[in-house]
Design a protein around this motif. Structure first.
Motif, PDB file in Angstrom:
ATOM      1  N   GLY A   1       0.791  -1.217   0.000  1.00 39.68           N
ATOM      2  CA  GLY A   1       0.000   0.000   0.000  1.00 39.68           C
ATOM      3  C   GLY A   1       0.824   1.268   0.000  1.00 39.68           C
ATOM      4  N   GLY A   2       2.147   1.135  -0.173  1.00 47.03           N
ATOM      5  CA  GLY A   2       3.000   2.318  -0.222  1.00 47.03           C
ATOM      6  C   GLY A   2       3.303   2.930   1.126  1.00 47.03           C
ATOM      7  N   VAL A   3       3.048   2.202   2.204  1.00 51.63           N
ATOM      8  CA  VAL A   3       3.322   2.715   3.548  1.00 51.63           C
ATOM      9  C   VAL A   3       4.825   2.676   3.805  1.00 51.63           C
ATOM     10  CG1 VAL A   3       2.934   2.367   6.018  1.00 51.63           C
ATOM     11  CG2 VAL A   3       1.069   1.973   4.383  1.00 51.63           C
ATOM     12  N   GLU A   4       5.394   3.806   4.195  1.00 47.73           N
ATOM     13  CA  GLU A   4       6.828   3.889   4.430  1.00 47.73           C
ATOM     14  C   GLU A   4       7.178   3.395   5.829  1.00 47.73           C
ATOM     15  OE1 GLU A   4       8.134   7.856   3.648  1.00 47.73           O
ATOM     16  OE2 GLU A   4       7.702   7.739   1.499  1.00 47.73           O
ATOM     17  N   GLY A   5       8.210   2.570   5.896  1.00 47.89           N
ATOM     18  CA  GLY A   5       8.654   2.043   7.177  1.00 47.89           C
ATOM     19  C   GLY A   5      10.159   1.855   7.181  1.00 47.89           C
ATOM     20  N   MET A   6      10.638   1.144   8.176  1.00 45.43           N
ATOM     21  CA  MET A   6      12.058   0.820   8.290  1.00 45.43           C
ATOM     22  C   MET A   6      12.179  -0.635   8.729  1.00 45.43           C
ATOM     23  SD  MET A   6      13.751   3.756   7.665  1.00 45.43           S
ATOM     24  CE  MET A   6      15.299   3.934   8.533  1.00 45.43           C
TER      25      MET A   6
END
Length: 413
Positions: free
Chosen positions: A37-42
């Motif tokens: 879903g294009g969620v930015e994380g690390m």
């Protein structure tokens, strides 16, 4: 100026993680990722960085710290939503975490787990008979994952929780959908709703017929004056116990059998007494962790980990499979499966069952089940081998669980 590498996009459909992990570790111990879903994380990949991160006092599990979720930018059908929002000890901090963990910890003390050994041995013997029958009906081959590695931990956790047989197959199917990362939004919502409905039926059965099981004990805690456990927390705790209580051990047993069949010299070391079955379990946990990337933790402020800033509110994946093969922690041969590794002077421990306050509560039980299962399996079927090349086996859907969907074996009898 050098252009930074593009963020890593974990494959929602799964795949072998180790080649990707090696490339990512070459970038550094911490790397940006783009979640479904294009969620930015690390993701934290290095052993020492992950160890430090898991026990950092300013890293939280409560999803109120998840910035995008708090701001309403995460849709209801997001495939990783359950990991963030289920109410239970894995999404609680501080006093709430201690309260919820305390309610179930008595079922997993070393003494209680030791008392379960005869039942684990009994179930193992019965399932080996089932595996033999399946192989006889299948022309000498059978799916070890389906007929052995799955029902053992599922039956054990179900008996602990008081889950009746009629619910178990459905609970496994639904939990597999919940932990997959490629589930379509509509299917994800439906699977979560049905999982809650099925566990609601389990609760209703135990309410009507309380027993000497953990669900009955949790119901008593819910109904006590002062309400030590809310209804949503009760269902959330059961969700976590069912999923963690069998999926992890299922993958552990499956991966250990794959490893031993692919490294017959290591199996011989166990047979000659140079290593024990417990060593096989620990090396499998390190070398091919049953969980690859586990969601989520959130820094409560901007946090620098191994030189990389992780902004406050970022969803962070714990990269257990990557940390398990980190050469900085496990030596230049970290990619090698070696059941005597733990015997080396200065050998470090893996992190595959977590670290710090959220260390896996069921670790002693998982170790017991896997040790008994492997010893009895190879005693009963010493010539057991894979019926298909390991590289040809279909991986689990997703980047959370790390194993294969089926494990066809020849029993050699």
């Amino acid at each position: 100026m050098q252009t930074p590498p593009a963020p890593y996009r974990p494959d929602p459909a799964g795949g072998c993680p180790h080649a990707d992990n090696a490339r990512l570790r070459a970038r550094g111990a911490v790397t940006p990722v783009v979640l479904p879903g294009g969620v930015e994380g690390m993701a934290v990949l290095g052993h020492q960085a992950l160890r430090d991160f898991l026990q950092h006092p300013e890293v939280a599990k409560d999803a109120r710290h998840f910035t995008e979720l708090r701001q309403g930018r995460i849709p209801a059908g997001w495939p990783l939503l359950t990991f963030a929002t289920v109410r239970g000890m894995t999404t609680a901090d501080g006093a709430d975490h201690r309260r919820l963990r305390g309610l179930v910890s008595r079922a997993f003390t070393p003494r209680r787990v030791a008392e379960l050994r005869p039942r684990v041995e009994e179930l193992t013997a019965s399932l080996l008979d089932r595996l033999a029958r399946a192989a006889a009906q299948g022309g000498g081959t059978a799916d070890l994952r389906r007929h052995f590695a799955l029902p053992l931990p599922m039956d054990v956790i179900s008996e602990l929780l008081g889950v009746e047989t009629e619910f178990r197959d459905r609970l496994h199917h639904l939990s597999s959908q919940v932990v997959a990362t490629d589930t379509e939004p509509g299917a994800a919502v439906a699977a979560n709703r049905e999982l809650i409905d099925v566990l609601g039926a389990v609760v209703a059965a135990r309410t009507e017929r309380p027993g000497d099981d953990l669900t009955s004990a949790l119901l008593a805690a819910r109904d006590e004056e002062g309400g030590r456990l809310g209804q949503e927390e009760l269902i959330g705790t059961l969700v976590l116990m069912i999923i963690a209580g069998h999926e992890t051990t299922l993958n552990l047993i499956t991966n250990a059998v794959r490893a031993l069949c692919g490294h017959r010299d290591q199996l011989e070391l166990v047979r000659t007494g140079a290593a024990g079955w417990a060593d096989v379990v620990e090396e499998t946990l390190r070398w091919d962790a049953p969980v690859s990337f586990f969601p989520f933790r959130y820094p409560v402020r901007d946090l620098t980990v191994d030189g990389t800033v992780i902004p406050a509110g970022t969803p962070v994946l714990a990269g257990y499979s990557a940390a398990g093969r980190d050469p900085a922690a496990h030596g230049p041969d970290a990619d090698r499966f070696d059941v005597t590794r733990a015997h080396r002077p200065g050998a470090g421990r893996h992190l595959s069952l977590g670290h710090g306050a959220h260390y896996c509560l069921g670790a002693p039980l998982a170790r017991l089940e896997a040790t008994v299962a492997l010893e009895r399996l190879f005693d009963r079927f010493p010539a057991l081998d894979l019926a298909a090349p390991d590289a040809a086996l279909t991986r689990l859907a997703g980047f959370v669980g790390n194993s294969v969907q089926a494990l066809p074996v020849r029993l050699g009898v």
